[in-house]
Design a protein around this motif. Structure first.
Motif, PDB file in Angstrom:
ATOM      1  N   PRO A 200       0.711  -1.159  -0.065  1.00 33.57           N
ATOM      2  CA  PRO A 200      -0.100  -0.093  -0.021  1.00 33.57           C
ATOM      3  C   PRO A 200       0.870   1.284  -0.057  1.00 33.57           C
ATOM      4  CG  PRO A 200      -0.731  -1.466   1.710  1.00 33.57           C
ATOM      5  CD  PRO A 200       0.407  -1.926   1.044  1.00 33.57           C
ATOM      6  N   VAL A 201       2.026   1.320   0.539  1.00 30.50           N
ATOM      7  CA  VAL A 201       2.862   2.341   0.529  1.00 30.50           C
ATOM      8  C   VAL A 201       3.468   2.732  -0.681  1.00 30.50           C
ATOM      9  CG1 VAL A 201       5.295   3.172   1.348  1.00 30.50           C
ATOM     10  CG2 VAL A 201       3.712   2.272   3.148  1.00 30.50           C
ATOM     11  N   ALA A 202       3.937   1.840  -1.496  1.00 29.26           N
ATOM     12  CA  ALA A 202       4.418   2.163  -2.854  1.00 29.26           C
ATOM     13  C   ALA A 202       3.055   2.522  -3.806  1.00 29.26           C
ATOM     14  CB  ALA A 202       4.634   0.854  -3.473  1.00 29.26           C
ATOM     15  N   VAL A 203       1.856   2.157  -3.730  1.00 32.72           N
ATOM     16  CA  VAL A 203       0.739   2.658  -4.491  1.00 32.72           C
ATOM     17  C   VAL A 203       0.273   4.045  -4.164  1.00 32.72           C
ATOM     18  CG1 VAL A 203      -1.682   2.230  -5.063  1.00 32.72           C
ATOM     19  CG2 VAL A 203       0.091   0.096  -4.869  1.00 32.72           C
ATOM     20  N   PHE A 204      -0.037   4.059  -2.679  1.00 33.10           N
ATOM     21  CA  PHE A 204      -0.334   5.434  -2.331  1.00 33.10           C
ATOM     22  C   PHE A 204       0.641   6.465  -2.695  1.00 33.10           C
ATOM     23  CE2 PHE A 204      -1.875   8.726   1.013  1.00 33.10           C
ATOM     24  CZ  PHE A 204      -3.149   8.873   0.108  1.00 33.10           C
ATOM     25  N   GLY A 205       1.981   6.093  -2.178  1.00 29.99           N
ATOM     26  CA  GLY A 205       3.006   7.044  -2.088  1.00 29.99           C
ATOM     27  C   GLY A 205       3.538   7.491  -3.721  1.00 29.99           C
ATOM     28  N   VAL A 206       3.579   6.717  -4.593  1.00 26.92           N
ATOM     29  CA  VAL A 206       3.904   7.011  -6.003  1.00 26.92           C
ATOM     30  C   VAL A 206       2.742   7.782  -6.636  1.00 26.92           C
ATOM     31  CG1 VAL A 206       2.509   4.842  -7.276  1.00 26.92           C
ATOM     32  CG2 VAL A 206       5.011   5.942  -8.023  1.00 26.92           C
ATOM     33  N   ILE A 211       1.619  13.483  -8.319  1.00 25.95           N
ATOM     34  CA  ILE A 211       1.143  14.734  -8.021  1.00 25.95           C
ATOM     35  C   ILE A 211       1.928  15.924  -7.845  1.00 25.95           C
ATOM     36  CG2 ILE A 211      -0.265  16.111  -6.610  1.00 25.95           C
ATOM     37  CD1 ILE A 211      -2.139  13.759  -5.976  1.00 25.95           C
ATOM     38  N   SER A 212       3.047  15.564  -6.822  1.00 24.42           N
ATOM     39  CA  SER A 212       3.991  16.738  -6.518  1.00 24.42           C
ATOM     40  C   SER A 212       4.992  16.924  -7.641  1.00 24.42           C
ATOM     41  CB  SER A 212       4.877  16.145  -5.212  1.00 24.42           C
ATOM     42  OG  SER A 212       6.037  17.157  -5.062  1.00 24.42           O
ATOM     43  N   SER A 303      14.286  11.775  -5.593  1.00 24.65           N
ATOM     44  CA  SER A 303      14.797  10.565  -4.874  1.00 24.65           C
ATOM     45  C   SER A 303      13.797   9.695  -4.439  1.00 24.65           C
ATOM     46  CB  SER A 303      15.793  10.859  -3.735  1.00 24.65           C
ATOM     47  OG  SER A 303      16.855  11.503  -4.013  1.00 24.65           O
ATOM     48  N   MET A 304      12.600  10.070  -4.366  1.00 24.29           N
ATOM     49  CA  MET A 304      11.314   9.453  -3.850  1.00 24.29           C
ATOM     50  C   MET A 304      10.957   8.021  -4.606  1.00 24.29           C
ATOM     51  SD  MET A 304       8.866  12.020  -1.883  1.00 24.29           S
ATOM     52  CE  MET A 304       9.269  13.287  -0.884  1.00 24.29           C
ATOM     53  N   TYR A 305      11.001   8.455  -5.926  1.00 25.40           N
ATOM     54  CA  TYR A 305      10.227   7.384  -6.946  1.00 25.40           C
ATOM     55  C   TYR A 305      11.220   6.033  -6.680  1.00 25.40           C
ATOM     56  CZ  TYR A 305       8.688   5.238 -10.923  1.00 25.40           C
ATOM     57  OH  TYR A 305       8.197   4.253 -12.078  1.00 25.40           O
ATOM     58  N   GLY A 326       6.315  -1.542 -13.954  1.00 26.43           N
ATOM     59  CA  GLY A 326       5.115  -1.010 -14.862  1.00 26.43           C
ATOM     60  C   GLY A 326       3.987  -0.416 -14.392  1.00 26.43           C
ATOM     61  N   GLY A 327       3.364  -1.142 -13.319  1.00 27.82           N
ATOM     62  CA  GLY A 327       2.237  -0.837 -12.831  1.00 27.82           C
ATOM     63  C   GLY A 327       2.299   0.501 -12.036  1.00 27.82           C
ATOM     64  N   LEU A 328       3.512   0.460 -11.243  1.00 27.45           N
ATOM     65  CA  LEU A 328       3.828   1.845 -10.544  1.00 27.45           C
ATOM     66  C   LEU A 328       3.905   3.170 -11.268  1.00 27.45           C
ATOM     67  CD1 LEU A 328       6.120   0.617  -7.634  1.00 27.45           C
ATOM     68  CD2 LEU A 328       3.689   1.012  -7.516  1.00 27.45           C
ATOM     69  N   LEU A 329       4.415   2.709 -12.536  1.00 26.90           N
ATOM     70  CA  LEU A 329       4.754   3.848 -13.539  1.00 26.90           C
ATOM     71  C   LEU A 329       3.288   4.531 -13.740  1.00 26.90           C
ATOM     72  CD1 LEU A 329       6.566   5.597 -15.383  1.00 26.90           C
ATOM     73  CD2 LEU A 329       6.088   3.752 -17.129  1.00 26.90           C
ATOM     74  N   MET A 330       2.414   3.498 -14.069  1.00 22.09           N
ATOM     75  CA  MET A 330       1.233   3.838 -14.496  1.00 22.09           C
ATOM     76  C   MET A 330       0.347   4.960 -13.454  1.00 22.09           C
ATOM     77  SD  MET A 330       0.554   2.957 -17.825  1.00 22.09           S
ATOM     78  CE  MET A 330       2.072   3.539 -17.693  1.00 22.09           C
ATOM     79  N   ILE A 331       0.599   4.261 -12.025  1.00 20.69           N
ATOM     80  CA  ILE A 331      -0.123   5.218 -11.046  1.00 20.69           C
ATOM     81  C   ILE A 331       0.554   6.452 -10.911  1.00 20.69           C
ATOM     82  CG2 ILE A 331      -0.739   5.056  -8.569  1.00 20.69           C
ATOM     83  CD1 ILE A 331      -0.539   2.004  -8.891  1.00 20.69           C
ATOM     84  N   PHE A 332       2.013   6.525 -11.064  1.00 18.35           N
ATOM     85  CA  PHE A 332       2.604   7.686 -11.096  1.00 18.35           C
ATOM     86  C   PHE A 332       1.828   8.570 -12.182  1.00 18.35           C
ATOM     87  CE2 PHE A 332       6.015  10.614 -12.514  1.00 18.35           C
ATOM     88  CZ  PHE A 332       6.431  10.918 -11.401  1.00 18.35           C
ATOM     89  N   GLY A 333       1.693   8.005 -13.314  1.00 18.74           N
ATOM     90  CA  GLY A 333       1.179   8.815 -14.424  1.00 18.74           C
ATOM     91  C   GLY A 333      -0.367   9.327 -14.175  1.00 18.74           C
ATOM     92  N   VAL A 334      -1.070   8.742 -13.471  1.00 22.64           N
ATOM     93  CA  VAL A 334      -2.390   9.212 -12.992  1.00 22.64           C
ATOM     94  C   VAL A 334      -2.310  10.216 -12.135  1.00 22.64           C
ATOM     95  CG1 VAL A 334      -4.472   8.553 -11.764  1.00 22.64           C
ATOM     96  CG2 VAL A 334      -3.593   7.028 -13.442  1.00 22.64           C
ATOM     97  N   GLY A 335      -1.086  10.150 -11.182  1.00 26.05           N
ATOM     98  CA  GLY A 335      -0.977  11.385 -10.233  1.00 26.05           C
ATOM     99  C   GLY A 335      -0.592  12.402 -11.213  1.00 26.05           C
ATOM    100  N   GLY A 336       0.476  12.197 -11.894  1.00 28.11           N
ATOM    101  CA  GLY A 336       0.801  13.520 -13.228  1.00 28.11           C
ATOM    102  C   GLY A 336      -0.449  14.073 -13.858  1.00 28.11           C
ATOM    103  N   ILE A 337      -1.404  13.401 -14.071  1.00 29.17           N
ATOM    104  CA  ILE A 337      -2.467  13.937 -14.697  1.00 29.17           C
ATOM    105  C   ILE A 337      -3.108  15.016 -13.723  1.00 29.17           C
ATOM    106  CG2 ILE A 337      -4.910  13.558 -15.536  1.00 29.17           C
ATOM    107  CD1 ILE A 337      -3.837  10.842 -16.414  1.00 29.17           C
TER     108      ILE A 337
END
Length: 425
Positions: A200-206, A211-212, A303-305, A326-337
């Motif tokens: 859960p830390v990885a999913v919510f954190g990424v 976003i940031s 350094s967080m990613y 690959g999955g974390l990258l997609m979640i990172f992208g959703v935050g990037g949106i």
């Protein structure tokens, strides 16, 4: 040199691509600010780019399977060149947002193809070296693309045309290369439930880091302009955090290999929140104060990613490291949106500090969530953990980056999984 000559064309093509991407990423907010675009409109540029980037990661493997690597790469570079030139011809935010989304699709697709090629060409014993050189080339090229804006007038056509030229130049090395086309690209399989069960830390954190980081990557130059920095200083303000983040990964990685990575993540988020607060409360206007805070901010947020990725891989099932990345990258992208849109609204409502109010909210939420998870789940011992791997910044990472960075064992697991998938049930 004999080992790297066969991939030199691919590295050169990647350098041209990242150089053009650096120009493109900075000229739009700088020129948009000069044209009087609102902070919300400029934030939507980042939202469009992130949406296009995620789409490109999902769509490119299908295109490559249909028409091949070289043709697909040509399409991506050509459309990226058209998008930046069209942005010069149509100076309105409502045209720039979809054009920026096209750029995101093209950039993700082109980067995936280059990385797939490099992954195929790299011998197992040289994979780490190839990944390190590729990362360095991309960092230098993207930074140089941003800094080149200090050499001319951003109110004319020069940098739009220069970006288009280098997008087109990226075509040449791969087009004339004699290297055989690589294996099919990675198909991203986004299993949110599986990723959440894993960490859960990885999913919510990424998601929060997406976003940031995307908010700063899109609107950092706009903030610098609003506080009165000159163009040359704006380019430094945008580039210095990325360089600081790259340098910080060495000590951060060493520390995270020796202690609970979640506490390292809390520390990085606390440093980031402190710099956010300094930007908000001190509202510095001098060049050196802004650059010092920007460097501290970049050392933390960029350094967080890789820490999150290493933590997720520590808990991933055997042979699932590449799918996890690959999955974390997609979640990172959703935050990037979401990030640039939220920050753009904040800067429209409360001024330049709205950028860092967005970041501080994300970082405080991250700290609270990770501390809660530490209280309910014990950490791994040092022997149970894998090794930290320095990773390119999230905005320039694709699923193929995970393949390029993979060890020989992880590559073998991925090939076995692909073979099983082709056989079917």
């Amino acid at each position: 040199m004999r080992q790297f000559l066969p991939i030199s064309a691919l590295l050169l093509g990647s350098a041209f691509l990242l150089f053009a991407g650096g120009i493109n990423a900075l000229i739009l907010p700088v020129r948009g600010t000069a044209e009087g675009f609102s902070s919300l409109a400029l934030g939507l540029l980042g939202t469009g780019w992130a949406l296009g980037y995620v789409t490109g990661c999902l769509f490119t493997p299908r295109l490559v399977a249909r028409v091949g690597h070289i043709r697909s790469f040509g399409v991506m570079c050509a459309l990226a060149a058209i998008a930046i030139l069209a942005s010069l011809l149509i100076l309105t935010p409502w045209a720039w947002v979809p054009l920026r989304a096209i750029s995101g699709v093209c950039f993700a697709g082109a980067a995936m193809i280059v990385e797939s090629w490099l992954s195929e060409r790299a011998a197992p014993k040289d994979r780490g070296k190839v990944f390190g050189i590729y990362t360095m080339v991309n960092l230098v090229a993207s930074t140089a693309g941003q800094l080149v804006l200090t050499l001319g007038d951003t109110r004319g056509f020069l940098f739009f045309v220069l970006g288009a030229i280098f997008y087109s130049l990226a075509l040449v090395p791969t087009a004339v290369s004699s290297s055989a086309s690589p294996n099919p690209l990675v198909n991203v399989r986004l299993d949110l439930r599986g990723l959440w069960r894993n960490s859960p830390v990885a999913v919510f954190g990424v998601f929060l880091v997406g976003i940031s980081n995307s908010a700063f990557g899109t609107l950092g130059a706009v903030y610098a302009e609003r506080v009165g920095l000159a163009l040359s200083s704006m380019a430094l303000f945008a580039s210095l955090p990325i360089l600081a983040g790259a340098l910080a990964q060495v000590p951060v990685g060493a520390l995270s290999d020796r202690t609970d990575r979640r506490w390292v993540l809390v520390g990085l988020a606390a440093l980031a929140a402190a710099t956010d607060a300094a930007f908000i409360l001190l509202a510095p206007t001098s060049l050196w104060a802004n650059l010092a805070l920007a460097a501290a901010f970049g050392a933390a947020v960029f350094s967080m990613y890789p820490v999150i990725l290493a933590h997720a891989n520590d808990h991933a099932a055997e042979g699932a490291a590449i799918q996890t990345s690959g999955g974390l990258l997609m979640i990172f992208g959703v935050g990037g949106i979401a990030g640039p849109l939220i920050a753009g609204l904040g800067m429209t409502r409360i001024g330049a500090a709205g950028l860092f109010w967005t970041s501080v909210a994300a970082h405080v939420l991250l700290i609270l969530f990770v501390i809660w998870r530490i209280s309910v789940r014990a950490g791994l011992t040092e022997a149970q953990k894998g090794h930290f791997t320095a990773t390119p910044m999230g905005r320039t990472t694709t699923p193929e980056t995970a393949m390029l960075a993979a060890t020989e064992e992880e590559m073998q697991d991925e090939l076995e999984d692909a073979a099983e998938a082709e056989k079917g049930p």
